[in-house]
Design a protein around this motif. Structure first.
Motif, PDB file in Angstrom:
ATOM      1  N   GLY B  39      83.715  78.923  58.210  1.00  0.00           N
ATOM      2  CA  GLY B  39      83.819  77.151  58.253  1.00  0.00           C
ATOM      3  C   GLY B  39      81.954  76.872  57.246  1.00  0.00           C
ATOM      4  N   LEU B  40      82.443  75.938  56.195  1.00  0.00           N
ATOM      5  CA  LEU B  40      80.937  75.239  56.334  1.00  0.00           C
ATOM      6  C   LEU B  40      80.802  74.191  56.094  1.00  0.00           C
ATOM      7  N   VAL B  41      80.147  73.441  57.282  1.00  0.00           N
ATOM      8  CA  VAL B  41      81.056  71.848  57.001  1.00  0.00           C
ATOM      9  C   VAL B  41      79.584  71.024  57.401  1.00  0.00           C
ATOM     10  N   MET B  96      87.019  81.115  43.477  1.00  0.00           N
ATOM     11  CA  MET B  96      86.138  80.640  44.167  1.00  0.00           C
ATOM     12  C   MET B  96      87.433  79.247  43.413  1.00  0.00           C
ATOM     13  N   ILE B  97      88.048  78.563  44.510  1.00  0.00           N
ATOM     14  CA  ILE B  97      88.655  77.195  44.386  1.00  0.00           C
ATOM     15  C   ILE B  97      88.273  76.074  45.019  1.00  0.00           C
ATOM     16  N   PHE B  98      88.508  74.867  43.997  1.00  0.00           N
ATOM     17  CA  PHE B  98      87.638  73.482  43.493  1.00  0.00           C
ATOM     18  C   PHE B  98      88.839  71.936  44.916  1.00  0.00           C
ATOM     19  N   GLN B  99      87.516  71.486  44.458  1.00  0.00           N
ATOM     20  CA  GLN B  99      88.181  70.355  45.265  1.00  0.00           C
ATOM     21  C   GLN B  99      89.713  69.538  44.498  1.00  0.00           C
ATOM     22  N   GLU B 100      88.617  69.371  42.784  1.00  0.00           N
ATOM     23  CA  GLU B 100      89.761  68.707  42.074  1.00  0.00           C
ATOM     24  C   GLU B 100      90.289  69.472  41.307  1.00  0.00           C
ATOM     25  N   PRO B 101      91.338  69.779  41.095  1.00  0.00           N
ATOM     26  CA  PRO B 101      92.103  70.964  40.481  1.00  0.00           C
ATOM     27  C   PRO B 101      92.706  70.441  38.467  1.00  0.00           C
ATOM     28  N   MET B 102      92.402  69.470  38.738  1.00  0.00           N
ATOM     29  CA  MET B 102      92.835  68.692  37.493  1.00  0.00           C
ATOM     30  C   MET B 102      91.831  69.263  36.213  1.00  0.00           C
ATOM     31  N   ALA B 180      86.383  78.130  48.731  1.00  0.00           N
ATOM     32  CA  ALA B 180      87.198  77.549  49.167  1.00  0.00           C
ATOM     33  C   ALA B 180      86.683  76.185  49.298  1.00  0.00           C
ATOM     34  N   ASP B 181      86.409  75.374  47.948  1.00  0.00           N
ATOM     35  CA  ASP B 181      85.508  74.467  48.327  1.00  0.00           C
ATOM     36  C   ASP B 181      85.868  73.015  48.265  1.00  0.00           C
ATOM     37  N   GLU B 182      86.402  71.997  49.926  1.00  0.00           N
ATOM     38  CA  GLU B 182      86.830  71.253  49.611  1.00  0.00           C
ATOM     39  C   GLU B 182      88.460  71.016  49.060  1.00  0.00           C
ATOM     40  N   PRO B 183      89.505  72.579  49.707  1.00  0.00           N
ATOM     41  CA  PRO B 183      90.724  72.457  48.732  1.00  0.00           C
ATOM     42  C   PRO B 183      91.454  71.923  48.734  1.00  0.00           C
ATOM     43  N   LEU B 211      85.493  81.606  52.693  1.00  0.00           N
ATOM     44  CA  LEU B 211      84.722  80.975  53.277  1.00  0.00           C
ATOM     45  C   LEU B 211      84.623  79.091  52.553  1.00  0.00           C
ATOM     46  N   LEU B 212      85.149  78.292  53.598  1.00  0.00           N
ATOM     47  CA  LEU B 212      85.893  77.616  53.556  1.00  0.00           C
ATOM     48  C   LEU B 212      84.265  76.652  53.932  1.00  0.00           C
ATOM     49  N   ILE B 213      84.653  75.380  52.103  1.00  0.00           N
ATOM     50  CA  ILE B 213      83.642  74.453  52.750  1.00  0.00           C
ATOM     51  C   ILE B 213      84.423  72.990  52.759  1.00  0.00           C
ATOM     52  N   THR B 214      83.206  72.355  53.915  1.00  0.00           N
ATOM     53  CA  THR B 214      84.585  71.007  54.242  1.00  0.00           C
ATOM     54  C   THR B 214      83.341  69.743  54.522  1.00  0.00           C
ATOM     55  N   HIS B 215      83.923  68.619  54.319  1.00  0.00           N
ATOM     56  CA  HIS B 215      83.570  67.672  55.468  1.00  0.00           C
ATOM     57  C   HIS B 215      83.851  67.512  56.504  1.00  0.00           C
ATOM     58  N   ASP B 216      85.250  67.859  56.785  1.00  0.00           N
ATOM     59  CA  ASP B 216      86.085  67.617  57.348  1.00  0.00           C
ATOM     60  C   ASP B 216      86.477  68.730  58.846  1.00  0.00           C
ATOM     61  N   LEU B 217      85.505  67.829  60.045  1.00  0.00           N
ATOM     62  CA  LEU B 217      85.649  69.048  60.944  1.00  0.00           C
ATOM     63  C   LEU B 217      87.082  69.782  61.383  1.00  0.00           C
ATOM     64  N   GLY B 218      87.799  68.669  60.993  1.00  0.00           N
ATOM     65  CA  GLY B 218      89.602  68.843  61.567  1.00  0.00           C
ATOM     66  C   GLY B 218      89.527  69.663  60.854  1.00  0.00           C
ATOM     67  N   VAL B 219      89.489  69.828  59.619  1.00  0.00           N
ATOM     68  CA  VAL B 219      90.043  71.102  58.632  1.00  0.00           C
ATOM     69  C   VAL B 219      89.386  72.442  59.689  1.00  0.00           C
ATOM     70  N   VAL B 220      88.337  72.706  59.587  1.00  0.00           N
ATOM     71  CA  VAL B 220      87.766  73.263  60.137  1.00  0.00           C
ATOM     72  C   VAL B 220      88.592  74.336  61.662  1.00  0.00           C
TER      73      VAL B 220
END
Lengths: 284, 346, 329
Positions: B39-41, B96-102, B180-183, B211-220
């Motif tokens: 996790g990359l937080v 890679m997957i992104f935050q905003e799938p739309m 996974a960037d803020e999936p 490699l999980l990129i997130t701002h959410d400590l709960g997710v990691v």
């Protein structure tokens, strides 16, 4: 950034950095100067007939030559600048004023006010503007004031649509809801919150509109139903030039160039303002 | 760690702007082992997304310039690969997957076509088979009615389903690393849980590293084997996730964990980190966290109150601390903790 | 008194909503003549006691933001009653409404669109004083300066424009505007959702300090259960326009009653003391245009039975102060 002028300063800096827009602005400033102080640019009387010097090519005494009545072309182009520019400004001023009111009312109040006003816009847009102007002018005395008014009255629909679209999006923003929660009335919301945020696109429309109005005036004068001789305007100088184009090119070239350069100047400046006001380009 | 899949070493990267060059990454190093989730937080602007995009070489250059460092993937430096070979890596070995799938799905192609395109673009198989495999993958990501959904367009789907489609595309060629960037950030809580549990399941089955990129400590906390905390373009702490949450060493990590609301009911005030993240164009010398650091603050006030003869943490204003090692693969970049807890040089 | 149907205790409440409904028209396509409506708020009752915080939590499209805006009459309800400080304000208009508005303010989620970019910060903060004739000119600027310092901004902030501030600072400006008129109720609509964790904690602390200082009540709307747990005295859980459960925060988080609340809590890692059961719901959130019949939640519920498809459960008392809308609780 510590300076409070904030937005304005940032805007000016970005605008000046755009060379084409700055050039357009310089051209416009130059013609302003010309119309404000015509004596500085030509010592001749624009309407003094000189039978001895008919259709003289450019020379030291007459830098841009003379016309078929021996009048100095430079003096006429210089004095014509004032007429053409004021037509442009007054006409656009009228168009903006009407467009702003219609757009704000339609966008802010919505409902039937919106429906009625926008159908009016659609109706106005159905007429080919130029023929509308032609037919209206045909009934009126072709004075410079009538020209300005008619061009203004037929040119506000674009502004109205623009302002309405802006108003629709701005009135949904949270700061408008916040103002209502503070107890602000509709007038305050319109003038303090909505209107100032529509000014940037209006400025662009106004600048481009001046160019259009100058062209329309020139076309009308060229057709002989605009500004009436002997009052010089760029359009009617061209008309005089058309009859003598085979042997007096300077009569058509110089007023034509003046129109071209001015219109180009306004268009460049207008596009420059649009780019500078675009928040997506901020910081570039 | 015996084996590494991805090894990022000393990555320094900057962006050219009109006001001069702005450095976004200040020597980022970390590794991902096969099958491991890292996790990359960090908070916005800390460089976590830039790091991910740099690994895939998806940053436009200019303005982005890699100043130094290596990105070694299966023994090969990706930064040295010609663009053509890099295209083979993207989507096939790393995806890679992104935050905003739309915005990452093409609105004029059906979802099935877009998944199938992954196969045809990499010349895996013919068109017919690609379409069949696409439906198969939509089934694997638990898309309801996969053969029907394959014929729908992205706007006809909910956010959760679009993210499933994105995951199907990303995993279609069974990459060994998924970035996974803020999936799950843009999704609702219950849908977020669905997507994370799907990723968990696929990670086991396909044995891929994430490699999980997130701002959410709960997710990691629930998802990553190891976690790296980023601040101002640096990794300031990296450790096995459980270790990091149980015993955070860097004052920034400590502050982040303490400032998470809702750990228990009835708490009055949250311990918060004072100040704000400095602007990247104006990074102070020395430790990037010094001006918000409680250790630095205390040392300074003791020195100013003449309790100690010399400022014990003057080094913080001078030197950017490297990552020092503590027990069991726990690294943190802090001068103070090194003297207190005796971290070893890396 | 178990088994009783939920009726908001209106005595002494600063805000109470009674059976409030709100729908919005949607146009399905350009040529469609169907008259479709989003049922954003579908018969909700709740109360906020003075000086306390009611946390309103739910996922996107559950109607929580609509409900918050109904509460302070930024939207008008289709049916139901809204009472504020003992007065009925459901149909209040004109001057009376304008005066009442001084007592109820709002803080928005987006710190960018909530501040007029063309106004100076002191004018933004002091707009309420100006429109109510409480301060102007130099006095307004000085009062704004004191208020800005109180919310943790530098004293010279008033002379600047919003774009010169960071997201967290802008949110402080929005909070200063909301408390400028010393309201009795502040609706906080996702006020920290757009902020980073470290800034989020600062803003939450500020909101709590201000509540202690000024004694106002909060209707705190958020999708973030951690934030809700931190700020709330009482919690109301919404799903597809209806209240699923309501009760004191400590009890609700300790022992959620409604299956939806249970799955919500389990979906958030690190919430609470023990790692509880992990419930991953199947399926998607149904559209609020055509919500499922019976219990709104039955399409995703792990406890659903036949009756749930047919009968919409009422919000009824389960234990003192605790209410849930479920047949099987």
């Amino acid at each position: 950034m510590n300076g409070t002028p904030g937005i304005g300063w940032d805007f000016a800096r970005r605008l000046l950095r755009n060379r084409l827009a700055a050039a357009g602005g310089a051209v416009i400033l130059f013609f302003f100067l010309v119309s404000a102080l015509p004596g500085l640019f030509s010592t001749h009387e624009p309407n003094r007939i000189d039978i001895v010097n008919i259709l003289r090519p450019p020379s030291g005494a007459h830098p841009l030559g003379t016309d078929d009545l021996g009048r100095d072309v430079l003096a006429r182009v210089v004095h014509g600048a004032r007429i053409s520019l004021s037509v442009g400004f007054v006409a656009v001023g009228i168009a903006i004023a009407i467009g702003l009111i219609v757009g704000l009312l339609a966008g802010f109040y919505g409902g039937w006010a919106d429906a009625v006003l926008m159908r009016l816009v659609d109706m106005m847009l159905c007429f080919p503007t130029f023929f509308l102007i032609l037919s209206v002018i045909a009934f009126l005395e072709p004075s410079i004031w009538n020209i300005m008014t008619v061009i203004g009255l037929t040119g506000w629909m674009g502004v109205a649509r623009l302002v309405r679209a802006e108003t629709l999006s701005i009135k949904e923003r949270d700061f408008v809801a916040a103002a209502r929660a503070q107890g602000a009335g509709s007038a305050r919301i319109i003038f303090r919150h909505v209107l100032p945020n529509t000014l940037a696109p209006i400025l662009v429309a106004a600048t481009l509109g001046v160019a259009g109005a100058i062209l329309t005036e020139s076309a009308l004068s060229f057709l002989g139903i605009g500004v009436q001789p002997p009052t010089p305007s760029w359009g009617n100088i061209l008309t005089a030039g058309k009859d003598n184009i085979e042997y007096a090119w300077w009569l058509s070239l110089f007023p034509g160039l003046a129109i071209l350069v001015t219109v180009l100047g306004y268009n460049l400046l207008g596009e420059g303002i649009r780019d500078a006001a675009d928040p997506r380009l901020k910081g570039r | 760690m015996a084996e590494t899949l991805l090894d990022v070493r000393g990555l320094r990267l900057s962006f050219a702007t009109e006001k001069g060059s702005v450095r976004a990454l200040f020597g980022v190093s970390f590794s991902v082992a096969p099958g491991e989730t890292v996790g990359l937080v960090g908070e916005s602007g800390c460089g976590k997304t830039v790091t991910a995009l740099a690994v895939l070489r998806l940053l436009q250059s200019p303005p982005a310039i890699v100043e130094s460092g290596e990105i070694v993937f299966r023994g090969e430096d990706l930064l040295a690969l010609p663009e053509k070979r890099m295209c083979g890596v993207r989507g096939k070995s790393i995806s890679m997957i992104f935050q905003e799938p739309m915005s990452s799905l093409n609105p004029v192609l059906t979802v099935g076509e877009q998944v199938a395109e992954v196969f045809t673009a990499h010349n895996v198989c013919g068109k017919r088979e690609a379409a069949e495999r696409a439906v198969e993958w939509l089934r694997k990501v638990h898309m309801p009615d996969p053969s029907l959904r394959a014929r729908e367009y992205p706007h006809q789907m909910s956010g959760g389903m679009r993210q499933r489609a994105m995951i199907a595309m990303a995993l279609a060629l069974t990459p060994s690393l998924l970035i996974a960037d803020e999936p799950s950030t843009a999704l609702d809580v219950t849908i977020q849980a669905q997507i994370l549990s799907l990723l968990r399941e696929l990670r086991e089955r396909e044995r891929m590293a994430v490699l999980l990129i997130t701002h959410d400590l709960g997710v990691v906390h629930d998802f990553a084997d190891r976690t790296a905390i980023m601040y101002l373009g640096r990794i300031v702490e990296i450790a096995p996730t459980r270790e990091l949450f149980a015993d955070p060493i860097h004052p920034y990590t400590q502050g982040l964990l303490a400032s998470l609301p809702g750990k228990r009911t009835g708490e009055k005030r949250l311990p918060s980190i004072p100040g704000t993240v400095p602007d990247l164009s104006n990074v102070p010398p020395g430790c990037p966290f010094a001006d918000r650091c409680p250790f630095r603050r205390e040392a300074l006030s003791r020195f100013l109150a003449r309790e100690v003869p010399a400022d014990p943490l003057a080094v913080c204003d001078r030197e950017d601390p490297p990552l020092y090692e503590y027990s069991g693969g726990h690294f943190a970049a802090c001068h103070h903790q090194r003297t207190v807890r005796g971290g070893g040089a890396r | 008194m178990t088994g009783g149907i939920y009726r908001p205790e209106e005595d002494g409440a600063i805000l109470s909503l009674v059976n409030v409904y709100k729908t919005f028209p949607v146009r399905k396509s350009f040529f469609s003549t169907e008259n479709l409506r989003v049922r954003a708020v579908d018969g909700v009752s709740l109360t906020v006691p003075p000086g306390k915080t009611l946390g309103l939590v739910g996922e996107s499209g559950c109607g929580k933001t609509t409900l918050a805006r109904l509460a302070i009459r930024l939207l008008d309800p289709d049916a139901g009653a809204i009472r504020f400080d003992g007065k009925e304000i459901t149909r209040m208009e004109g001057e009376a409404l304008r005066v009442t508005r001084r007592q109820m303010q709002i803080v928005f989620q987006d710190p960018y669109s909530s501040l007029n970019p063309r106004m100076k910060v002191s004018d933004i903060v002091g707009e309420g004083w100006l429109v109510h004739g409480l301060a102007r000119g130099k006095e307004l600027r000085e009062r704004a300066e004191r208020l800005l310092v109180r919310v943790g901004l530098p004293a010279d902030a008033g002379g600047k424009y919003p774009h010169e501030f960071s997201g967290g600072q802008r949110q402080r400006i929005g909070i200063a505007r909301a408390i400028a008129l010393s309201p009795k109720l502040v609706v906080a609509d996702e006020p920290v959702s757009a902020l980073d964790v470290s800034v989020q904690a600062q803003i939450l602390n500020l909101l709590r300090d201000l509540q202690e200082e000024y004694g106002m009540a909060y209707l705190f709307v958020s999708h973030d259960l951690r934030v809700i747990r931190h700020v709330s005295d009482d919690v109301a859980v919404m799903y597809l326009g209806k209240l699923m459960e309501t009760g004191p925060a400590a009890e609700l988080f300790h022992e959620p009653l409604h299956p939806y609340t249970r799955s919500l809590l389990s979906a958030v890692p690190m919430l609470g003391d023990a790692p509880s059961e992990r419930i991953v719901l199947s399926g998607e959130i149904p559209s609020p245009i055509s919500p499922p019949p019976g219990c709104r939640f039955h399409t995703r519920c792990f406890m659903a039975e036949k009756v749930c498809e047919e009968v919409c459960p009422l919000l009824r008392s389960i234990a003192p102060g605790r209410y849930a809308a479920c047949h099987f609780v």
